[in-house]
Design a protein around this motif. Structure first.
Motif, PDB file in Angstrom:
ATOM      1  N   ASP A 309      11.995  -4.756  -4.827  1.00 30.31           N
ATOM      2  CA  ASP A 309      12.043  -4.021  -3.564  1.00 30.31           C
ATOM      3  C   ASP A 309      11.999  -2.514  -3.806  1.00 30.31           C
ATOM      4  O   ASP A 309      11.331  -1.766  -3.079  1.00 30.31           O
ATOM      5  N   GLU A 310      12.716  -2.067  -4.817  1.00 26.41           N
ATOM      6  CA  GLU A 310      12.760  -0.625  -5.115  1.00 26.41           C
ATOM      7  C   GLU A 310      11.424  -0.126  -5.647  1.00 26.41           C
ATOM      8  O   GLU A 310      10.901   0.896  -5.204  1.00 26.41           O
ATOM      9  N   ILE A 311      10.844  -0.864  -6.587  1.00 25.75           N
ATOM     10  CA  ILE A 311       9.596  -0.411  -7.218  1.00 25.75           C
ATOM     11  C   ILE A 311       8.437  -0.449  -6.234  1.00 25.75           C
ATOM     12  O   ILE A 311       7.578   0.440  -6.217  1.00 25.75           O
ATOM     13  N   LEU A 312       8.397  -1.467  -5.394  1.00 27.69           N
ATOM     14  CA  LEU A 312       7.254  -1.670  -4.500  1.00 27.69           C
ATOM     15  C   LEU A 312       7.499  -1.157  -3.085  1.00 27.69           C
ATOM     16  O   LEU A 312       6.693  -1.410  -2.193  1.00 27.69           O
ATOM     17  N   GLU A 313       8.583  -0.430  -2.896  1.00 27.13           N
ATOM     18  CA  GLU A 313       8.846   0.167  -1.588  1.00 27.13           C
ATOM     19  C   GLU A 313       7.666   1.051  -1.174  1.00 27.13           C
ATOM     20  O   GLU A 313       7.179   1.866  -1.953  1.00 27.13           O
ATOM     21  N   GLY A 314       7.205   0.859   0.030  1.00 31.53           N
ATOM     22  CA  GLY A 314       6.080   1.653   0.521  1.00 31.53           C
ATOM     23  C   GLY A 314       4.720   1.042   0.267  1.00 31.53           C
ATOM     24  O   GLY A 314       3.717   1.535   0.790  1.00 31.53           O
ATOM     25  N   VAL A 315       4.642  -0.014  -0.536  1.00 29.15           N
ATOM     26  CA  VAL A 315       3.362  -0.691  -0.746  1.00 29.15           C
ATOM     27  C   VAL A 315       2.966  -1.382   0.562  1.00 29.15           C
ATOM     28  O   VAL A 315       3.747  -2.168   1.104  1.00 29.15           O
ATOM     29  N   PRO A 316       1.800  -1.106   1.080  1.00 33.33           N
ATOM     30  CA  PRO A 316       1.400  -1.702   2.373  1.00 33.33           C
ATOM     31  C   PRO A 316       1.433  -3.227   2.328  1.00 33.33           C
ATOM     32  O   PRO A 316       0.853  -3.849   1.440  1.00 33.33           O
ATOM     33  N   GLY A 317       2.131  -3.822   3.277  1.00 30.80           N
ATOM     34  CA  GLY A 317       2.186  -5.271   3.381  1.00 30.80           C
ATOM     35  C   GLY A 317       3.168  -5.954   2.461  1.00 30.80           C
ATOM     36  O   GLY A 317       3.281  -7.182   2.484  1.00 30.80           O
ATOM     37  N   TYR A 318       3.919  -5.182   1.654  1.00 27.94           N
ATOM     38  CA  TYR A 318       4.864  -5.820   0.735  1.00 27.94           C
ATOM     39  C   TYR A 318       6.016  -6.445   1.498  1.00 27.94           C
ATOM     40  O   TYR A 318       6.622  -5.828   2.369  1.00 27.94           O
ATOM     41  N   GLY A 383       6.201  -3.974 -15.804  1.00 27.62           N
ATOM     42  CA  GLY A 383       4.964  -4.554 -15.304  1.00 27.62           C
ATOM     43  C   GLY A 383       4.705  -4.205 -13.851  1.00 27.62           C
ATOM     44  O   GLY A 383       3.578  -3.870 -13.465  1.00 27.62           O
ATOM     45  N   LEU A 384       5.745  -4.270 -13.010  1.00 28.66           N
ATOM     46  CA  LEU A 384       5.562  -3.943 -11.601  1.00 28.66           C
ATOM     47  C   LEU A 384       5.238  -2.470 -11.401  1.00 28.66           C
ATOM     48  O   LEU A 384       4.459  -2.111 -10.495  1.00 28.66           O
ATOM     49  N   SER A 385       5.814  -1.600 -12.223  1.00 27.82           N
ATOM     50  CA  SER A 385       5.499  -0.173 -12.105  1.00 27.82           C
ATOM     51  C   SER A 385       4.040   0.088 -12.448  1.00 27.82           C
ATOM     52  O   SER A 385       3.343   0.852 -11.757  1.00 27.82           O
ATOM     53  N   ARG A 386       3.555  -0.557 -13.499  1.00 34.07           N
ATOM     54  CA  ARG A 386       2.130  -0.406 -13.841  1.00 34.07           C
ATOM     55  C   ARG A 386       1.248  -0.951 -12.729  1.00 34.07           C
ATOM     56  O   ARG A 386       0.225  -0.355 -12.370  1.00 34.07           O
ATOM     57  N   LEU A 387       1.649  -2.099 -12.206  1.00 31.67           N
ATOM     58  CA  LEU A 387       0.882  -2.718 -11.129  1.00 31.67           C
ATOM     59  C   LEU A 387       0.799  -1.784  -9.925  1.00 31.67           C
ATOM     60  O   LEU A 387      -0.273  -1.566  -9.349  1.00 31.67           O
ATOM     61  N   ARG A 388       1.931  -1.237  -9.515  1.00 36.76           N
ATOM     62  CA  ARG A 388       1.973  -0.325  -8.368  1.00 36.76           C
ATOM     63  C   ARG A 388       1.063   0.877  -8.594  1.00 36.76           C
ATOM     64  O   ARG A 388       0.258   1.241  -7.726  1.00 36.76           O
ATOM     65  N   ASP A 389       1.164   1.481  -9.772  1.00 36.29           N
ATOM     66  CA  ASP A 389       0.393   2.690 -10.036  1.00 36.29           C
ATOM     67  C   ASP A 389      -1.099   2.408 -10.133  1.00 36.29           C
ATOM     68  O   ASP A 389      -1.927   3.242  -9.759  1.00 36.29           O
ATOM     69  N   CYS A 390      -1.435   1.214 -10.623  1.00 35.78           N
ATOM     70  CA  CYS A 390      -2.849   0.862 -10.790  1.00 35.78           C
ATOM     71  C   CYS A 390      -3.511   0.453  -9.484  1.00 35.78           C
ATOM     72  O   CYS A 390      -4.639   0.858  -9.209  1.00 35.78           O
ATOM     73  N   LEU A 391      -2.803  -0.334  -8.677  1.00 39.81           N
ATOM     74  CA  LEU A 391      -3.448  -0.943  -7.510  1.00 39.81           C
ATOM     75  C   LEU A 391      -3.146  -0.252  -6.187  1.00 39.81           C
ATOM     76  O   LEU A 391      -3.906  -0.412  -5.229  1.00 39.81           O
ATOM     77  N   TYR A 392      -2.060   0.507  -6.119  1.00 40.54           N
ATOM     78  CA  TYR A 392      -1.640   1.022  -4.806  1.00 40.54           C
ATOM     79  C   TYR A 392      -1.527   2.538  -4.735  1.00 40.54           C
ATOM     80  O   TYR A 392      -1.211   3.070  -3.666  1.00 40.54           O
ATOM     81  N   ASN A 393      -1.742   3.255  -5.826  1.00 43.21           N
ATOM     82  CA  ASN A 393      -1.665   4.720  -5.791  1.00 43.21           C
ATOM     83  C   ASN A 393      -3.063   5.338  -5.872  1.00 43.21           C
ATOM     84  O   ASN A 393      -4.011   4.737  -6.354  1.00 43.21           O
TER      85      ASN A 393
END
Length: 393
Positions: A309-318, A383-393
């Motif tokens: 929840d903390e790492i993916l906060e703000g990801v659209p549709g999460y 892994g989630l931090s890399r995912l967020r930065d790669c796909l959602y930033n």
């Protein structure tokens, strides 16, 4: 090998497809596996001694349905967990993991015809792939019912045409669901039971993620069936030690339901199956009787929910899951996102479309990736931090 024609449109299993997609490309960083739902938390520490004490029983044929002690432990657990009392000697059977049971129960219980026509087997879409293979094996028609954000990721079987429902022999439902982590409420189960009664079909409840939850234990189909006075023969529940107890290699679970249904499943096992080895049954007896390790395991997953929840906060549709250990993350295209993530970061995830089927031009998993939260917390967070930065930033 020649497969029957009814298997001709069956795609490769998800993980061979994933290897074909990713393995021709080098990883873009330290590899972090977030594809397979294989629990990585410690297994109960009392397993080894019990197994050692039971080694000589590998020299005996085990009972077909499970030892009396194992069946009693299963019955006791169902009562503690759901407040349901069953005659476990007649209403339960030990399984070599839930996949065996979910497959063989359909072979044992689905009629060749319903109303003189080809029977239908309902399942959510996306879904655990064994549901479809079981339906195709017996010559039934699998009907894939979308489980999307619009319906809370739980299929609305009641919207199906009446001619489909009248041919329905079995409806599969997973709660908490794989891959979305949605939990069927009491009202949902009660509505499905009413629909099953109206159209005379069985419910196969895949509840193997029932002990991994965020805020409250998910209701079970047996307790709702008991509360509503539903016919015991209309419901089967399937549970496993793989997720609850971090024992995927033990291949131990159970099915419970009406005595007539269980008798037919046991009969099929007697002819065409293999019971659990006795040492595995002895371990399983003890594991079903212990809740301390389950509570500790759940606490680790709840830490992971909070981290996600903390790492993916703000990801659209999460949306964080209510249960289970998968994230179902919206992307433009699941295959493209999984490939980009692998090539640029080394994080390995599963395209959502590999878990679903296209129906009338729509694949409800196509715009998602499934991410397993089974790695240690630090690795998962990285892994989630890399995912967020790669796909959602």
């Amino acid at each position: 090998m020649v497969f029957p024609e009814r298997f001709s449109n069956l795609p490769d299993y998800a993980f061979p497809r994933l290897r074909k997609l990713l393995d021709v490309h080098p990883a873009g960083g330290e590899v972090i596996h977030m594809t397979i739902g294989e629990p990585q938390h410690p297994m109960p520490d009392f397993i080894g001694p019990i197994l050692a004490e039971s080694l000589a029983e590998f020299g005996k044929y085990p009972p077909n349905e499970g030892t009396p002690e194992l069946l009693a432990a299963i019955g006791d657990w169902l009562h503690r967990r759901y407040g349901v009392r069953i005659d476990a000697a007649e209403q339960a059977m030990a399984l070599n993991g839930t996949r065996e049971g979910l497959f063989n129960a359909l072979l044992a219980l689905c009629p060749e015809k319903k109303g003189g026509k080809r029977p239908v087997v309902l399942m959510p879409n996306p879904f655990y792939q064994v549901y479809a293979v079981a339906a195709l094996t017996i010559g039934a028609e699998p009907v894939y019912v979308p489980a999307t954000a619009d319906n809370g990721f739980l299929p609305d079987f009641g919207l199906l045409p009446s001619d489909i429902l009248e041919r329905t022999a079995v409806a599969y439902l997973c709660s908490p669901s794989n891959p979305q982590g949605a939990v069927a409420s009491r009202d949902y189960w009660a509505g499905l039971l009413r629909l099953a009664e109206k159209h005379d079909f069985r419910i196969f409840a895949d509840e193997c993620y029932s002990e991994i939850w965020r805020t409250a234990p998910p209701p079970g189909v047996l307790e709702v069936a008991q509360e509503t006075g539903a016919d015991a023969e209309r419901v089967l529940t399937f549970h496993s030690l793989s997720k609850r107890s971090n024992l995927p290699g033990l291949r131990s679970g159970f099915v419970a339901g009406g005595p007539g249904s269980i008798a037919r499943i046991r009969q099929l096992r007697a002819y065409a199956g293999a019971p659990l080895p006795l040492p595995i049954q002895r371990v399983s007896e003890r594991v079903w009787a212990d809740e301390a390790h389950v509570e500790a395991n759940r606490a680790l997953y709840q830490e992971k929910y909070a981290a996600a929840d903390e790492i993916l906060e703000g990801v659209p549709g999460y949306e964080g899951p209510e249960g289970g250990f998968f994230l179902w993350l919206p992307v433009e295209d699941g295959e493209a996102a999984a490939l980009k993530l692998w090539r640029e970061t080394g994080v390995r995830v599963l395209p959502g479309g590999y878990l679903s089927r296209e129906v009338e031009g729509f694949n409800p998993g196509q715009g998602y990736i499934r991410v397993a939260m089974v790695a240690p917390l630090e690795d998962m967070g990285r892994g989630l931090s890399r995912l967020r930065d790669c796909l959602y930033n």
